[in-house]
Design a protein around this motif. Structure first.
Motif, PDB file in Angstrom:
ATOM      1  N   THR A  47       0.852  -1.193   0.000  1.00 46.69           N
ATOM      2  CA  THR A  47       0.000   0.000   0.000  1.00 46.69           C
ATOM      3  C   THR A  47       0.885   1.240   0.000  1.00 46.69           C
ATOM      4  N   TYR A  48       0.592   2.189  -0.877  1.00 48.07           N
ATOM      5  CA  TYR A  48       1.381   3.419  -0.916  1.00 48.07           C
ATOM      6  C   TYR A  48       1.135   4.265   0.330  1.00 48.07           C
ATOM      7  N   PRO A  49       2.191   4.730   1.000  1.00 49.24           N
ATOM      8  CA  PRO A  49       1.992   5.735   2.041  1.00 49.24           C
ATOM      9  C   PRO A  49       1.617   7.068   1.395  1.00 49.24           C
ATOM     10  N   ILE A  50       0.935   7.897   2.153  1.00 49.97           N
ATOM     11  CA  ILE A  50       0.555   9.216   1.654  1.00 49.97           C
ATOM     12  C   ILE A  50       1.168  10.278   2.546  1.00 49.97           C
ATOM     13  N   ILE A  51       1.246  11.490   2.045  1.00 48.61           N
ATOM     14  CA  ILE A  51       1.732  12.606   2.847  1.00 48.61           C
ATOM     15  C   ILE A  51       0.538  13.464   3.261  1.00 48.61           C
ATOM     16  N   LEU A  52       0.644  14.043   4.460  1.00 50.19           N
ATOM     17  CA  LEU A  52      -0.434  14.841   5.036  1.00 50.19           C
ATOM     18  C   LEU A  52       0.037  16.282   5.250  1.00 50.19           C
ATOM     19  N   PRO A  53      -0.831  17.295   5.144  1.00 47.06           N
ATOM     20  CA  PRO A  53      -2.252  17.150   4.854  1.00 47.06           C
ATOM     21  C   PRO A  53      -2.512  16.645   3.436  1.00 47.06           C
ATOM     22  N   TYR A  54      -3.562  15.835   3.303  1.00 45.96           N
ATOM     23  CA  TYR A  54      -3.894  15.212   2.034  1.00 45.96           C
ATOM     24  C   TYR A  54      -4.308  16.280   1.027  1.00 45.96           C
ATOM     25  N   GLU A  55      -3.686  16.269  -0.131  1.00 47.37           N
ATOM     26  CA  GLU A  55      -4.003  17.254  -1.165  1.00 47.37           C
ATOM     27  C   GLU A  55      -4.831  16.606  -2.256  1.00 47.37           C
ATOM     28  N   THR A  56      -6.015  17.138  -2.478  1.00 45.64           N
ATOM     29  CA  THR A  56      -6.879  16.591  -3.522  1.00 45.64           C
ATOM     30  C   THR A  56      -6.381  17.018  -4.907  1.00 45.64           C
ATOM     31  N   SER A  57      -6.898  16.355  -5.908  1.00 42.72           N
ATOM     32  CA  SER A  57      -6.461  16.593  -7.284  1.00 42.72           C
ATOM     33  C   SER A  57      -6.766  18.012  -7.733  1.00 42.72           C
ATOM     34  N   GLU A  58      -5.905  18.525  -8.618  1.00 41.04           N
ATOM     35  CA  GLU A  58      -6.160  19.822  -9.239  1.00 41.04           C
ATOM     36  C   GLU A  58      -7.430  19.790 -10.079  1.00 41.04           C
ATOM     37  N   ALA A  59      -7.824  18.595 -10.523  1.00 39.56           N
ATOM     38  CA  ALA A  59      -9.040  18.445 -11.341  1.00 39.56           C
ATOM     39  C   ALA A  59     -10.106  17.687 -10.552  1.00 39.56           C
ATOM     40  N   ARG A  60     -10.188  17.975  -9.269  1.00 42.34           N
ATOM     41  CA  ARG A  60     -11.121  17.270  -8.393  1.00 42.34           C
ATOM     42  C   ARG A  60     -12.562  17.398  -8.907  1.00 42.34           C
ATOM     43  N   GLY A  61     -13.274  16.279  -8.932  1.00 41.27           N
ATOM     44  CA  GLY A  61     -14.686  16.288  -9.305  1.00 41.27           C
ATOM     45  C   GLY A  61     -14.959  16.059 -10.777  1.00 41.27           C
ATOM     46  N   VAL A  62     -13.931  16.185 -11.629  1.00 46.10           N
ATOM     47  CA  VAL A  62     -14.161  16.015 -13.066  1.00 46.10           C
ATOM     48  C   VAL A  62     -14.606  14.588 -13.379  1.00 46.10           C
TER      49      VAL A  62
END
Length: 382
Positions: free
Chosen positions: A52-67
């Motif tokens: 499982t990939y670790p993530i960095i926080l704070p979590y940043e949503t996509s620049e194209a979120r919701g598309v």
């Protein structure tokens, strides 16, 4: 009751193992796209598994979120495209060495511009006025809009510099969603028409689009030399209870010319279904026998819905949802214990297995077993 207590203890232990140990969390820095500013992020010390990939926080949503929700009509396709792209990315970007981040480079304007630019044009109002209904249908049937969506995922590497720890972009994965059925209208508010898109035709278009997209991506700042993994996803019909699947992938390490493509042979199969009985008869009969065993002892059982995930025609995961109407927790416990026994007696352990028992009140119990495990784990919800 004993099984329920054991399940609850297992759940507590599992949750305890997933609680972050903040004393071991690590601060890292990441440059912005121009490299002039730095942001501080936290890398949690705990990871679900080495796969499982670790993530960095704070979590940043996509620049194209919701598309993606605007472009893809079926929720199961959306989930599988996101999760499946990450699954295939592991063969290129090592989850033991890299961090995952949602796409930060392709904007909403980029995606809509590229999707509209690659797809055949829709008829203008003036063109529609000059055509009769049959001509409009012919146009759309001959010029389907194959491309639904472009999904970006980023993979970051850890780098020590001047007594600090930084992360920087190591590579990018791009998922290209393509239609298996083209749905169109000849006028706003009019009826929908449907045109099946053959696999071969879809693949040809998808590979053509991929080349254009890689060229466009290379022109963006910071993306000229990174590895780009590209995967083509074939959507299911928008009303399908099971998702589509990835059908081909390639990696462009340098430059913008795509070389050889690798065929992906995976699929999701609905149980029960004609397709399951034709393609996977043994599994079809096994799952049906499981349902028949339950029906003998529980009169409120009305059926099940199953989903099998196959790679190279080999079952990798089987999920079975069983809706029932219960009148007390003792009935839930009894049903779960009986189902647990059936799992032990009937299902091989070379694939992941998940059985969800639900009622009108929501989730009632869960039985799951990872591939290779001798015994399933039970959880009965309070």
């Amino acid at each position: 009751m004993k099984n329920k207590i054991i399940a609850l203890l297992c759940a507590i232990i599992l949750l305890a193992g997933c609680v972050p140990n903040n004393s071991e969390d690590e601060e890292v820095l990441q440059n912005d796209e121009e490299g002039t500013e730095q942001q501080t992020f936290i890398v949690p010390s705990n990871q679900l598994s080495n796969e499982t990939y670790p993530i960095i926080l704070p979590y940043e949503t996509s620049e194209a979120r919701g598309v993606i929700t605007n472009q893809m009509a079926n929720r199961v396709d959306i989930d599988e495209m996101e999760q499946g792209l990450m699954r295939h990315s592991k063969e290129v970007f090592d989850p033991e060495k890299l961090y995952f981040q949602e796409g930060q480079y392709l904007t909403t304007d980029d995606l809509f511009s590229w999707i509209d630019g690659l797809n055949p044009a829709r008829l203008t109002e003036e063109e529609q006025e000059d055509m009769d209904q049959e001509e409009k249908i012919d146009y759309y049937e001959e010029n389907p809009r194959y491309l639904s969506h472009i999904l970006e995922q980023n993979y970051l590497k850890r780098k020590e510099k001047d007594n600090t720890v930084e992360v920087e972009l190591e590579g990018m994965s791009i998922g290209i969603a393509l239609k298996s059925v083209y749905r169109f209208q000849t006028e706003t508010g009019g009826p929908y028409y449907y045109e099946d898109i053959p696999m071969k035709e879809m693949l040809e278009k998808g590979k053509e689009y991929a080349q254009t997209l890689v060229t466009n991506i290379r022109e963006k700042e910071g993306l000229a030399d990174i590895p780009i993994m590209v995967a083509l996803y074939r959507e299911e019909d928008q009303n399908s209870p099971v998702p589509g699947n990835f059908v081909a992938k390639t990696t462009v390490n340098t430059g913008d010319v795509i070389g050889e493509w690798e065929t992906i042979n995976e699929e999701y199969i609905l149980f029960p279904s004609d397709e399951a009985s034709k393609e996977y008869l043994d599994d079809y009969e096994l799952v049906n026998s499981f349902g028949n065993e339950i029906a003998q002892f529980f009169p409120n059982y009305v059926g099940f819905i199953g989903e099998g995930f196959y790679i190279d025609k080999e079952l990798q995961k089987l999920v079975i949802d069983i809706p029932l109407e219960f009148y007390g927790k003792t009935e839930v416990t009894g049903f779960t214990q009986y189902t647990y026994g059936l799992v032990q007696d009937m299902f091989s352990n070379y694939y992941d297995l998940e059985i969800n028992v639900t009622s009108s009140n929501g989730a009632e119990s869960l039985i799951f077993r990872n591939a290779g495990d001798e015994s399933p784990t039970i959880h009965i919800y309070d």
